[in-house]
Design an enzyme around this catalytic site. Structure first.
Site, PDB file in Angstrom:
ATOM      1  N   HIS A   5      -6.426  -6.660  -1.668  1.00  0.00           N
ATOM      2  CA  HIS A   5      -5.324  -5.751  -1.341  1.00  0.00           C
ATOM      3  C   HIS A   5      -4.137  -6.502  -0.744  1.00  0.00           C
ATOM      4  CE1 HIS A   5      -3.895  -1.682  -1.077  1.00  0.00           C
ATOM      5  NE2 HIS A   5      -3.730  -1.715   0.232  1.00  0.00           N
ATOM      6  N   ASP A  41      -8.517  -5.626  -6.131  1.00  0.00           N
ATOM      7  CA  ASP A  41      -8.127  -4.495  -5.284  1.00  0.00           C
ATOM      8  C   ASP A  41      -8.384  -3.169  -5.985  1.00  0.00           C
ATOM      9  OD1 ASP A  41      -6.961  -2.790  -3.472  1.00  0.00           O
ATOM     10  OD2 ASP A  41      -4.899  -3.290  -4.037  1.00  0.00           O
ATOM     11  N   SER A  67       0.843  -1.180   0.000  1.00  0.00           N
ATOM     12  CA  SER A  67       0.000   0.000   0.000  1.00  0.00           C
ATOM     13  C   SER A  67       0.894   1.252   0.000  1.00  0.00           C
ATOM     14  CB  SER A  67      -0.935  -0.048   1.219  1.00  0.00           C
ATOM     15  OG  SER A  67      -2.160   0.520   0.921  1.00  0.00           O
TER      16      SER A  67
END
Length: 497
Positions: free
Chosen positions: A456, A431, A179
């Site tokens: 994710h 995602d 991320s």
């Protein structure tokens, strides 16, 4: 830590004049949690030691000589001084112990790569606060919260480790992150290629800036996840907003809505309704983040493929408003009450205190400016455009600063990054952040790995018996690249000597 950060994004989208973005990690909170079937590999009891290093508050100026203690963790159970490596987790917007306990991939490959694991905490998060309790006091104290300062911290830490740990000096370092942490891992390799031999940037939306991608792509992917998971599912959600609006016109309607959705706190005004819609939207986004192929346990336990379970209740969009909203409640209940223990649904409980929403709110108001928008046609949400002026005004009210939306592209290159080498960009097609990620190879050494059934950064989670073949293949490819980087490093080292 203030309002949950997923809500901050949605408030930005759904409330005129409010524009506070959200950290990538927060949207994927469950992606950092373990499967309930994996208690034997839960790393809350992991063998690591806690350390601190004195870092300069300002690496790039000379007037401020202040220092602070940056926290980092080391796990060296499988580390070998002969032919080993160092896997360096580029900490993102939260407590580093939380990330350490929830990045199982690194622990799973440590023995194979003879690796020391290092988890570095990002400045202004967890315990690494440059000004202690005053760190978030005002923009003057927050002035040193930037990705560039964080990368410089990482560089100084690696230099320190190589100087002070016997056997570490001539070992290759690989940056790993997910991320925002994945963005940092990629940027670290770009800016400090002499410090790390390569980087794994998992679910890293490095192109979610400016007009590099459409501002609507994020919500479109969320919608696609629901569309694929059940007939008429996304259409039911799209129609639910008007149903909520219609019921919200009267006091009696608000009362019925509060009871139908089993809300802990009754709705009393339009602001409450706006907050409700934000909370519901955030739930659909969270589900897209955590749409894993096995049971997982985040704030509440979730079933395998949770969106499919949710969509069982949303098969018919053409029912009266009352029935549609009762179906919405059943769908929400999958996320918030899968265990069956909640007596009511609390619209203010959505995230974990391990993530630093205050710090990220400031970062999003300065350099991490990621535009989001919806149109209600290509997505299942109410239409809201991206308005930079409103966003800037709101940031100024909150922090006394204005954003620089083009700076990240200027400093890290945007899509012009082909001069760099040895970065793996991994993305799951489920995602929503993959819309701002690198999903095609740029060169032979800037490679993209796509996981069709992945949410994710599924690849950074611990191994699980229900992992789809695609993620097993992704992880094996990642390890293969890392082994090659390590091999090349030692070959070059031998040539020098």
């Amino acid at each position: 830590m203030g309002r949950p950060a997923v809500l901050l994004l949605l408030l930005a989208l759904l409330t005129p004049g409010v524009a506070i973005p959200v950290p990538p990690a927060v949207k994927a909170l469950s992606s950092l949690r373990w499967s309930t079937g994996f208690t034997s590999r839960h790393f809350t009891g992991a063998k690591y030691s806690v350390h601190y290093i004195l870092q300069k508050v300002d690496h790039f100026g000379f007037a401020v000589d202040k220092t602070f203690k940056q926290r980092y963790l080391i796990a060296d159970e499988h580390w070998k001084k002969d032919g080993g490596s160092i896997l360096f987790y580029t900490g993102n917007e939260g407590d580093i112990i939380w990330f350490c306990n929830n990045t199982g991939f690194m622990w799973d490959v440590a023995e194979e790569l003879k690796a020391m694991l290092v988890f570095a905490e990002h400045r202004y998060y967890g315990e690494s606060l440059p000004f202690g309790n005053n760190s978030f006091k005002d923009s003057r104290h927050l002035n040193y919260l930037t990705s560039e300062q964080a990368l410089a911290d990482f560089a100084m830490l690696i230099k320190h480790l190589k100087r002070t740990i016997p056997g570490a000096k001539n070992q290759p370092v690989i940056a790993i992150g997910g991320s925002y942490g994945g963005m940092l891992a990629a940027w670290f390799r770009m800016k400090y290629p002499h410090m790390v031999v390569g980087a794994l940037a998992a679910s890293a939306p490095i192109w979610q800036f400016g007009n590099l991608v459409s501002c609507g792509v994020f919500m479109e992917i969320v919608t696609t996840d629901f569309k694929k998971s059940g007939p008429n599912c996304s259409e039911s959600i799209r129609r639910s907003w008007d149903a909520i609006n219609r019921y919200s016109r009267t006091g009696a309607g608000l009362g019925w809505l509060s009871e139908a959705l089993h809300l802990c706190t009754p709705l009393t005004n339009t602001q409450d309704v706006q907050h409700l819609k934000v909370w519901i939207s955030e739930t659909w986004i969270n589900l897209a983040m955590v749409d894993y192929p096995y049971e997982s346990d985040f704030l509440q336990p979730l079933p395998a493929w949770p969106i499919k379970v949710v969509c069982q209740y949303l098969r018919n969009p053409n029912v009266p408003d009352a029935q549609l909203l009762q179906n919405i409640f059943q769908a929400l209940n999958v996320y918030y009450n899968y265990s069956g223990q909640a007596s009511c649904l609390n619209v203010s409980e959505t995230t974990t205190s391990s993530l630093g929403t205050q710090g990220w709110s400031y970062q999003a108001c300065t350099e991490m400016v990621m535009p989001f928008c919806t149109n209600g046609i290509d997505d299942m949400f109410e239409p809201h455009s991206w308005n930079l002026r409103e966003f800037s005004d709101d940031c100024f009210k909150q922090w006394g600063v204005r954003p620089r939306p083009a700076w990240i592209i200027t400093t890290y290159g945007g899509k012009n990054i082909s001069a760099h080498t040895n970065i793996i960009f991994s993305n799951g097609e489920l995602d929503p952040w993959s819309g701002g990620g690198v999903t095609k190879d740029i060169t032979d050494t800037l490679v993209a790995i796509t996981i069709p059934e992945g949410a994710h950064h599924l690849d950074l989670r611990a191994r699980n018996a229900f992992d789809p073949t695609a993620v097993l293949l992704a992880r094996s490819l990642e390890v293969r690249h890392m082994k090659q980087w390590i091999k090349d490093y030692y070959a070059n080292l031998r040539k020098k000597h």
